[in-house]
Design a protein around this motif. Sequence first.
Motif, PDB file in Angstrom:
ATOM      1  N   VAL A  80     -51.115 -17.816 -17.128  1.00 34.12           N
ATOM      2  CA  VAL A  80     -52.521 -17.589 -17.416  1.00 34.12           C
ATOM      3  C   VAL A  80     -52.630 -17.442 -18.929  1.00 34.12           C
ATOM      4  O   VAL A  80     -52.194 -16.435 -19.485  1.00 34.12           O
ATOM      5  CB  VAL A  80     -53.039 -16.312 -16.716  1.00 34.12           C
ATOM      6  N   PRO A  81     -53.148 -18.464 -19.615  1.00 35.13           N
ATOM      7  CA  PRO A  81     -53.230 -18.378 -21.074  1.00 35.13           C
ATOM      8  C   PRO A  81     -54.385 -17.488 -21.524  1.00 35.13           C
ATOM      9  O   PRO A  81     -55.485 -17.573 -20.999  1.00 35.13           O
ATOM     10  CB  PRO A  81     -53.452 -19.828 -21.506  1.00 35.13           C
ATOM     11  N   LEU A  82     -54.093 -16.622 -22.463  1.00 38.33           N
ATOM     12  CA  LEU A  82     -55.114 -15.839 -23.144  1.00 38.33           C
ATOM     13  C   LEU A  82     -55.063 -16.208 -24.607  1.00 38.33           C
ATOM     14  O   LEU A  82     -53.988 -16.461 -25.153  1.00 38.33           O
ATOM     15  CB  LEU A  82     -54.883 -14.334 -22.991  1.00 38.33           C
ATOM     16  N   ASP A  83     -56.219 -16.215 -25.231  1.00 34.13           N
ATOM     17  CA  ASP A  83     -56.332 -16.621 -26.615  1.00 34.13           C
ATOM     18  C   ASP A  83     -57.035 -15.518 -27.392  1.00 34.13           C
ATOM     19  O   ASP A  83     -58.020 -14.956 -26.905  1.00 34.13           O
ATOM     20  CB  ASP A  83     -57.129 -17.926 -26.669  1.00 34.13           C
ATOM     21  N   GLU A  84     -56.571 -15.232 -28.590  1.00 34.57           N
ATOM     22  CA  GLU A  84     -57.178 -14.174 -29.391  1.00 34.57           C
ATOM     23  C   GLU A  84     -58.643 -14.445 -29.724  1.00 34.57           C
ATOM     24  O   GLU A  84     -59.385 -13.530 -30.068  1.00 34.57           O
ATOM     25  CB  GLU A  84     -56.379 -13.936 -30.660  1.00 34.57           C
ATOM     26  N   ILE A  89     -64.136  -8.976 -23.367  1.00 34.60           N
ATOM     27  CA  ILE A  89     -64.587  -8.747 -21.994  1.00 34.60           C
ATOM     28  C   ILE A  89     -64.025  -9.805 -21.052  1.00 34.60           C
ATOM     29  O   ILE A  89     -63.655  -9.514 -19.911  1.00 34.60           O
ATOM     30  CB  ILE A  89     -66.140  -8.673 -21.900  1.00 34.60           C
ATOM     31  N   ARG A  90     -63.914 -11.053 -21.540  1.00 39.42           N
ATOM     32  CA  ARG A  90     -63.327 -12.125 -20.719  1.00 39.42           C
ATOM     33  C   ARG A  90     -61.848 -11.862 -20.472  1.00 39.42           C
ATOM     34  O   ARG A  90     -61.360 -12.023 -19.353  1.00 39.42           O
ATOM     35  CB  ARG A  90     -63.533 -13.482 -21.386  1.00 39.42           C
ATOM     36  N   GLU A  92     -60.364  -8.975 -20.437  1.00 37.38           N
ATOM     37  CA  GLU A  92     -60.282  -7.843 -19.502  1.00 37.38           C
ATOM     38  C   GLU A  92     -60.522  -8.295 -18.064  1.00 37.38           C
ATOM     39  O   GLU A  92     -59.820  -7.857 -17.152  1.00 37.38           O
ATOM     40  CB  GLU A  92     -61.291  -6.763 -19.894  1.00 37.38           C
ATOM     41  N   MET A  93     -61.501  -9.169 -17.870  1.00 41.79           N
ATOM     42  CA  MET A  93     -61.791  -9.673 -16.525  1.00 41.79           C
ATOM     43  C   MET A  93     -60.618 -10.480 -15.968  1.00 41.79           C
ATOM     44  O   MET A  93     -60.261 -10.335 -14.791  1.00 41.79           O
ATOM     45  CB  MET A  93     -63.061 -10.527 -16.543  1.00 41.79           C
ATOM     46  N   ILE A  94     -60.017 -11.306 -16.811  1.00 40.67           N
ATOM     47  CA  ILE A  94     -58.870 -12.106 -16.385  1.00 40.67           C
ATOM     48  C   ILE A  94     -57.705 -11.191 -16.021  1.00 40.67           C
ATOM     49  O   ILE A  94     -57.074 -11.350 -14.968  1.00 40.67           O
ATOM     50  CB  ILE A  94     -58.464 -13.113 -17.480  1.00 40.67           C
ATOM     51  N   LEU A  95     -57.408 -10.222 -16.875  1.00 39.88           N
ATOM     52  CA  LEU A  95     -56.298  -9.310 -16.610  1.00 39.88           C
ATOM     53  C   LEU A  95     -56.539  -8.495 -15.335  1.00 39.88           C
ATOM     54  O   LEU A  95     -55.604  -8.256 -14.557  1.00 39.88           O
ATOM     55  CB  LEU A  95     -56.065  -8.389 -17.806  1.00 39.88           C
ATOM     56  N   GLU A  96     -57.765  -8.077 -15.121  1.00 36.36           N
ATOM     57  CA  GLU A  96     -58.093  -7.320 -13.912  1.00 36.36           C
ATOM     58  C   GLU A  96     -57.888  -8.168 -12.659  1.00 36.36           C
ATOM     59  O   GLU A  96     -57.365  -7.704 -11.655  1.00 36.36           O
ATOM     60  CB  GLU A  96     -59.529  -6.827 -13.984  1.00 36.36           C
ATOM     61  N   LYS A  97     -58.295  -9.423 -12.730  1.00 36.98           N
ATOM     62  CA  LYS A  97     -58.179 -10.324 -11.584  1.00 36.98           C
ATOM     63  C   LYS A  97     -56.722 -10.702 -11.305  1.00 36.98           C
ATOM     64  O   LYS A  97     -56.269 -10.682 -10.167  1.00 36.98           O
ATOM     65  CB  LYS A  97     -59.009 -11.583 -11.839  1.00 36.98           C
ATOM     66  N   VAL A  98     -55.983 -11.033 -12.344  1.00 35.89           N
ATOM     67  CA  VAL A  98     -54.611 -11.525 -12.193  1.00 35.89           C
ATOM     68  C   VAL A  98     -53.611 -10.387 -11.982  1.00 35.89           C
ATOM     69  O   VAL A  98     -52.650 -10.541 -11.244  1.00 35.89           O
ATOM     70  CB  VAL A  98     -54.222 -12.385 -13.418  1.00 35.89           C
ATOM     71  N   GLN A  99     -53.827  -9.270 -12.635  1.00 37.46           N
ATOM     72  CA  GLN A  99     -52.923  -8.115 -12.592  1.00 37.46           C
ATOM     73  C   GLN A  99     -51.455  -8.507 -12.809  1.00 37.46           C
ATOM     74  O   GLN A  99     -50.602  -8.296 -11.959  1.00 37.46           O
ATOM     75  CB  GLN A  99     -53.101  -7.350 -11.286  1.00 37.46           C
TER      76      GLN A  99
END
Length: 108
Positions: A80-84, A89-90, A92-99
Amino acid sequence: MITNVLEYLESACERFPNKVAYTDGEASLTFAETRDISEAIGTKLVTSGFARQPVVVFMKRGPETIPAFLGVAQAGGFYVPLDEDMPSIRMEMILEKVQPKVVICDNS
């Protein structure tokens, strides 16, 4: 017949191990370097108990991100790529969903 990106990488390594696979004009990786790094990442994920797990990749965009993605695939997981540049908020939502239980990041 090549059926996935890891087989493509292995095939390219056999034919062109020293050919540049990825570059951004500043940094570059050959096919062999890409394979070696991705295998090391995949092995570390598996031996650390993170096989078949979601893995967040939080890195600056560049050639170095590709082996991280492929390493996760080597371990049978999904990245799951995250970009600085993403809004917090996006992220946080991704991290909450993927855990995720693990995050791959660079020095930046």
